[in-house]
Each structure stands twice: as C-alpha cells, then as structure tokens.
Motif scaffolding. Structure first.
Motif, PDB file in Angstrom:
ATOM      1  N   ASN A 151       0.731  -1.166   0.005  1.00  0.00           N
ATOM      2  CA  ASN A 151      -0.030   0.020   0.130  1.00  0.00           C
ATOM      3  C   ASN A 151       0.853   1.388  -0.012  1.00  0.00           C
ATOM      4  O   ASN A 151       0.606   2.340  -0.621  1.00  0.00           O
ATOM      5  CB  ASN A 151      -0.839   0.107   1.187  1.00  0.00           C
ATOM      6  N   GLN A 152       1.916   1.281   0.471  1.00  0.00           N
ATOM      7  CA  GLN A 152       2.820   2.356   0.876  1.00  0.00           C
ATOM      8  C   GLN A 152       4.420   1.992   1.430  1.00  0.00           C
ATOM      9  O   GLN A 152       4.329   1.105   2.294  1.00  0.00           O
ATOM     10  CB  GLN A 152       2.313   3.196   1.887  1.00  0.00           C
ATOM     11  N   THR A 153       5.405   2.636   0.876  1.00  0.00           N
ATOM     12  CA  THR A 153       6.537   2.617   1.473  1.00  0.00           C
ATOM     13  C   THR A 153       7.001   3.732   2.098  1.00  0.00           C
ATOM     14  O   THR A 153       6.658   4.922   1.830  1.00  0.00           O
ATOM     15  CB  THR A 153       7.680   2.197   0.393  1.00  0.00           C
ATOM     16  N   SER A 204      -5.724   7.982  13.169  1.00  0.00           N
ATOM     17  CA  SER A 204      -4.959   6.931  13.284  1.00  0.00           C
ATOM     18  C   SER A 204      -3.437   7.259  12.959  1.00  0.00           C
ATOM     19  O   SER A 204      -3.084   8.197  12.145  1.00  0.00           O
ATOM     20  CB  SER A 204      -5.022   5.790  12.279  1.00  0.00           C
ATOM     21  N   PHE A 205      -2.600   6.814  13.852  1.00  0.00           N
ATOM     22  CA  PHE A 205      -1.307   7.236  13.847  1.00  0.00           C
ATOM     23  C   PHE A 205      -0.494   5.840  13.786  1.00  0.00           C
ATOM     24  O   PHE A 205      -0.520   4.752  14.215  1.00  0.00           O
ATOM     25  CB  PHE A 205      -0.750   7.837  15.300  1.00  0.00           C
ATOM     26  N   SER A 260      13.012  10.111  14.632  1.00  0.00           N
ATOM     27  CA  SER A 260      11.884   9.107  14.345  1.00  0.00           C
ATOM     28  C   SER A 260      10.826   9.883  14.262  1.00  0.00           C
ATOM     29  O   SER A 260      10.476  11.090  14.751  1.00  0.00           O
ATOM     30  CB  SER A 260      11.881   8.426  15.680  1.00  0.00           C
ATOM     31  N   HIS A 261       9.849   9.253  13.317  1.00  0.00           N
ATOM     32  CA  HIS A 261       8.924  10.104  12.811  1.00  0.00           C
ATOM     33  C   HIS A 261       7.296   9.490  13.349  1.00  0.00           C
ATOM     34  O   HIS A 261       7.340   8.188  13.375  1.00  0.00           O
ATOM     35  CB  HIS A 261       9.040  10.122  11.256  1.00  0.00           C
ATOM     36  N   ILE A 262       6.502  10.487  13.370  1.00  0.00           N
ATOM     37  CA  ILE A 262       5.051   9.983  13.720  1.00  0.00           C
ATOM     38  C   ILE A 262       4.388  10.351  12.613  1.00  0.00           C
ATOM     39  O   ILE A 262       4.631  11.479  11.776  1.00  0.00           O
ATOM     40  CB  ILE A 262       4.552  10.601  14.902  1.00  0.00           C
ATOM     41  N   SER A 296      -3.516   7.540   2.915  1.00  0.00           N
ATOM     42  CA  SER A 296      -1.768   6.816   3.209  1.00  0.00           C
ATOM     43  C   SER A 296      -1.524   7.399   4.373  1.00  0.00           C
ATOM     44  O   SER A 296      -2.024   8.316   5.004  1.00  0.00           O
ATOM     45  CB  SER A 296      -1.110   7.314   1.973  1.00  0.00           C
ATOM     46  N   PHE A 297      -0.276   7.196   4.863  1.00  0.00           N
ATOM     47  CA  PHE A 297       0.315   7.940   6.241  1.00  0.00           C
ATOM     48  C   PHE A 297       1.096   9.001   5.664  1.00  0.00           C
ATOM     49  O   PHE A 297       1.897   9.056   4.758  1.00  0.00           O
ATOM     50  CB  PHE A 297       1.203   6.869   6.921  1.00  0.00           C
TER      51      PHE A 297
END
Length: 581
Positions: free
Chosen positions: A429-431, A449-450, A466-468, A475-476
């Motif tokens: 779905n996503q990289t 949603s996280f 680091s990432h949120i 998609s995120f």
C-alpha cells in the motif's frame, strides 16, 4: 567460642546496598540474590569483618545455606562460596556444587607445604528449581550434611579440619573463587557460619525447611502479608488526607470511636510481586515471545528463536503449563505477530537473515482448523526484518514490516501492506523511508490513526529523528519528528484523558563527534500529547541503560511503566525498572 551467627551474605550487602553484579529475584514466594560473573571480586569482603578479635577459623562450626540451583551441565562445578588468601589463588575453604554432589574443600596447613582436602557428599540432587536448605556441620574428622532437615549424611575422613586455619589477609567470595569459571548461577537466600556448634537441632524445628532462617539479609526477608479482603484504612477522623476537607459519609460507613465519626475506606490494591512459575526451554536464544488465544482451541506462545536450525517453537498451554506444540523453520527470527481478519487467524514472523537459497523472506502463517496447526500462507520479501505491526483502519486490515537494513545500507524503505479481500493476499500500500528501524507502533486518537517508527541508526549516527505519521486520504503522512538516540521501541498509553508516548533510547553514537563517557547510560523520554498545539511535547526524561522496550500496565487506580534495560556499558546484568505514575 562466640555462638553468634556470622551472616556472610549480609556482609556483601551492608545497609541493603547491593554490590555490582547482584540483584534480587523472587521465586516460589522467597527472595534470593542472583549473581553476575562479570566482576567476581566485587562479590567479596575481607574475612576480618567477621573475625574481629581472632584471625583463626573455628575448629568446629556449621555452615547454613538456603539456595535454589538451576540445571547445570553434567561436568560443571559451581562454587557457592570460598575463603581465599589474597596473595595466591589457594582456596582455604569452600563449598562447591556439582550435579548430584556437594564438595566441601579446605586447606590443611598442618601438612608439609599444605594440602587441599575435599569431602564429597554424593547423591545430593538439588537441580530441580526448588529451594533447599543445607546444613554442613564440621568437627575434626567428622563431617555431616543435612539437606532440607532430612536424615544427616555423615562422613569421616583421614584428614581432620585444621585447628589453626589462618584467615589473616583472606577474603570471602560469594558464588565464585575469584574467577568467572565455576560461577554460581542459581539463587542464594541464606549463607551463615555458626561457630562452635551443630546447627541442625537449632534449624530443624519446623516442618517447613523453607522458613528455617538463622539469619537472612533484610532485603531478602519475606514480604508483608497481603491485607485481608475486608481490611480497611482509617483516614484521620473527619478529614480527608488528600484535600483536608470534612468528609460527608453515608450512615453505613460510620464507625464508633472515641473521636468524631470518620470514613472507613477500602485499602487500594497494590502491586504484588511476580513469582517465577515455569522455566520454558526454547530452541535457542529467544528474541521475542508472542502470547495469543485461538478461540475454542487454547492459549499459545510463539518464541522467536535466533538460530535457523531447529527454528522457532510454538507452545500450547496444557495442564497448567506451556508444552511444545509446533516447530516452524525460521531464519534468525526477531518477532512474531498474531492477528485475525474476520474468521481467518494469522501469525507472521520477522526473519532477519536469508534462507539457505540466499532468499530473504518473512512469512505469514495461517491457522488450519483441519490440521490444527499453522501452515505457510504468504511469503513477503523483507530486509533484516525486525518486527511486524498489524492494525485496522476504517474496517480495512493492514500489516507493516520494519526493515532494518539491506546489506550495510540502513537507509531503506519499510513497507505497509493492505489486505486485498478479493485475492486473499497482502499487497503493498505504501513505502516509508526508515533508518535502521526497530519498531512500528500503531495507535488511535479519536477518529485519527497514527503510526510511529523507531529509527535507530543511519550508518553514521544514532542521533536521528524518529517520525510520527498520521493517516490522511488513504496513506500515512508525516505528522511530527522527534529526535531520538538509537530508538528501539515506542509505547503509547493513556492515563485518564491524557495520552503519552514513550521512546526507549538504546545508545548514543555519532562518528562525527567525540565519544561520550558511556554510550549506553542515556535518557529515554516520555512525551504527552498537547491538544492545543496538536503535537507531542516532552513530559519527562528517565535515565535508562541501553533500553530496548517499554510496557505500560495498570492495576486498580495505579498506572505503571516498565523499562527493559539491557547493558550499562560494563555488564548485561542490569536492573530493569518499574515506574509508578
């Protein structure tokens, strides 16, 4: 001779301060010391602290030991304690355990140039993970060993115990002979020298040898009894200790007392001590455990085992314990993830290395109701996979893999897969670009949603962001970046209406800056969501030692956070800490 018991164990922990390489461990309701072989000399003290007025070991004495022995190899000896001269490696006196044997050693200086004598008591089986109390009584040529207050085992030997064994410039060592070889791996609860007497009649006055205590260090003494279910706490009459305002109590909670009526409040449940229940023998070094329940089948535990042959094991709960159920070929497995999609039951393994064909796959297994075992379902290409995270957004199932590195390149993509109900497979779905990533953590806040990633190393530094990410439009997307130091884990938790996010920082390294005094003693941080600012802000720093994991849990009204410390720069035997909010 002074018949005062000489507590050898307490001398190593004066005022309750544990020496380096010691920690308190509880098993079967009793506490004991677990020792580390990293610094044997730290577990010693001069004999002069016990023998204040005389530098001679008593001719007649008893040694009382309460211990819990683990299974040891058939040819291995472990020292319970020794008395050694400082200027040479001679064991002046010692107690040693071998499989099914106890050896008492002493140095007889009355012979030319000295001679070590060994008194052996055969058929003494202690390797059953149970507590045992030993009483060794010594007088001249007579030696007697009593185990758990059973019938004594008597030995008479040619060489008597010396009448003038000097302890001048000698030291006692706990669990070792000043070397790592032969180190005691079990638990020690009691180690007492009683001069001038056979301690057996004094100790064996109870039917339960476990409570036969002559002298036990304060830090190991029994826990206070739990309050009875109807026990109550009395607040100061007429007032609350928290707000200092009069209490208005219904008539059914008033009690008769010399002072004005006061409220009687139930005792809060406090954190009990967790006791060891079962030793689970695994195929090899275990990197992680996943516990799950399959409806109408039972409780299972999947161990992620490091070595490829024989792979990783799945255990099933039966008759009060976990027993081996299924073995699955894995390749340096790091973690398992259990999840369901509708009525389908899956278990995904994160493989860290290639298979024997040079292919690098992590595998999703599906539970077969007919065969009653997990069978391979889908192979997914991964790169030194560390972990899986399964989650559902708007009714759709997702699976995210953490790719740690590809060869020597740590800056690679980790992948999020979406379940395709038509094909019955997970599809990309996503990289998301990650740097030596260790962990994904999924969480929701209201309708949002996280997904947060723990980035560990970019090839030159552990001091990286680091990432949120937040789920928007299928998609995120990046929500916030937080500076971390070798981040190994994220843990999200709620306390009331407050939302927290804790990061486990493992070590601080940067090839471009001078090395710190300690790479591994470093703060891990807790962040709290600020609704107004719409971001996580730092709430608290906690000193940790190469932290690898956080876990949150609550009991009653109390909230707890436990950190898994792994290495302090000197030893892997470090305390992990439970914090209470």
């Amino acid at each position: 001779t002074d018949l005062r018991p000489l507590d050898i164990l307490s001398e190593v922990v004066p005022a309750g301060r544990l020496a380096r390489g010691m920690r308190v461990f509880q098993a079967q309701g009793l506490r004991g010391f677990q020792l580390s072989a990293s610094k044997p000399r730290a577990l010693g003290f001069p004999a002069s602290r016990l023998f204040i007025h005389c530098d001679r070991f008593p001719e007649e004495f008893s040694i009382i030991v309460t211990l819990r022995v683990l299974s040891i190899p058939t040819k291995r000896n472990e020292y319970i304690f020794t008395l050694m001269a400082e200027e040479n490696p001679t064991v002046l006196l010692g107690l040693r355990y071998a499989p099914n044997k106890i050896h008492f050693l002493f140095w007889s200086q009355e012979r030319a140039s000295g001679w070590q004598t060994r008194v052996t008591f055969p058929n003494v089986s202690l390797s059953d993970n149970q507590w045992h109390t030993l009483i060794l009584a010594v007088s001249g040529q007579s030696f007697s060993l009593t185990v758990d207050c059973s019938l004594p085992r008597d030995r008479v030997v040619e060489t008597p115990f010396p009448t003038s064994l000097s302890v001048k410039r000698a030291s006692f060592y706990l669990g070792n002979r000043r070397r790592r070889k032969g180190f005691f791996t079990g638990l020690l609860r009691q180690l007492v020298l009683l001069p001038g007497a056979d301690a057996t009649p004094r100790m064996c006055t109870t039917t339960d040898f476990k409570v036969a205590m002559l002298s036990v260090p304060t830090v190991l003494q029994d826990l206070p009894a739990k309050p009875a279910s109807n026990e109550v706490l009395e607040r100061p009459c007429g007032h609350s200790t928290e707000q200092q305002v009069p209490l208005r109590c219904p008539t059914w909670v008033l009690q008769v007392s010399p002072c004005p009526p006061c409220c009687v409040l139930p005792v809060k449940h406090k954190l009990d001590y967790v006791e060891e229940y079962q030793n689970l023998v695994t195929n090899s070094e275990t990197m992680g455990i996943e516990v799950f329940t399959i409806p109408k089948v039972g409780l299972f535990a999947a161990a992620a085992n490091r070595y490829t042959p024989p792979g990783s094991a799945i255990y099933k709960w039966a008759e009060g314990k976990f027993v081996p159920y299924q073995n699955i070929p894995t390749h340096q497995a790091q973690a398992w993830k259990y999840f369901t999609i509708g009525k389908k039951i899956f278990l995904a393994v994160a493989n860290f290395e290639q298979n024997d064909k040079g292919q690098e796959f992590s595998v999703i297994y599906k539970w077969s109701h007919r065969k009653e075992k997990f069978i391979p379902y889908q192979r997914i290409p991964t790169h030194s996979a560390r972990d899986w995270e399964a989650f559902v957004i708007e009714g759709e199932a997702f699976l995210a893999v953490v790719n740690h590195r590809e060869g020597n390149n740590h800056n690679i993509d980790s992948v999020i897969y979406r379940w395709n109900a038509r094909t019955g497979l997970f599809e990309t779905n996503q990289t998301i670009p990650t740097s030596g990533a260790y962990d994904w953590e999924f969480f929701t806040i209201g309708p949002y949603s996280f997904l947060v990633v723990a980035n560990t190393f970019n090839g030159t530094s552990t001091k990286i962001y680091s990432h949120i990410y937040i789920w928007l439009s299928g998609s995120f997307q990046l929500f916030q970046s937080i500076l971390t130091f070798g981040a190994a884990d994220w843990e999200v938790f709620h306390i009331g209406d407050r939302i927290f996010l804790a990061v486990a920082n493992s070590h601080s390294y940067d090839s471009a800056t001078p090395a710190p005094s300690n790479f591994y003693a470093i703060n891990s941080s807790i962040y709290e969501l600020n609704i107004t600012a719409q971001m996580f802000v730092k709430f608290q720093d906690l000193l940790t030692y190469s932290a690898l994991d956080w876990e949150f849990f609550s009991m009653g009204d109390d909230s707890f956070l436990v950190v898994a410390n792994s290495f302090d720069g000197f030893t892997f035997s470090v305390n992990s800490i439970i914090y209470r909010f």
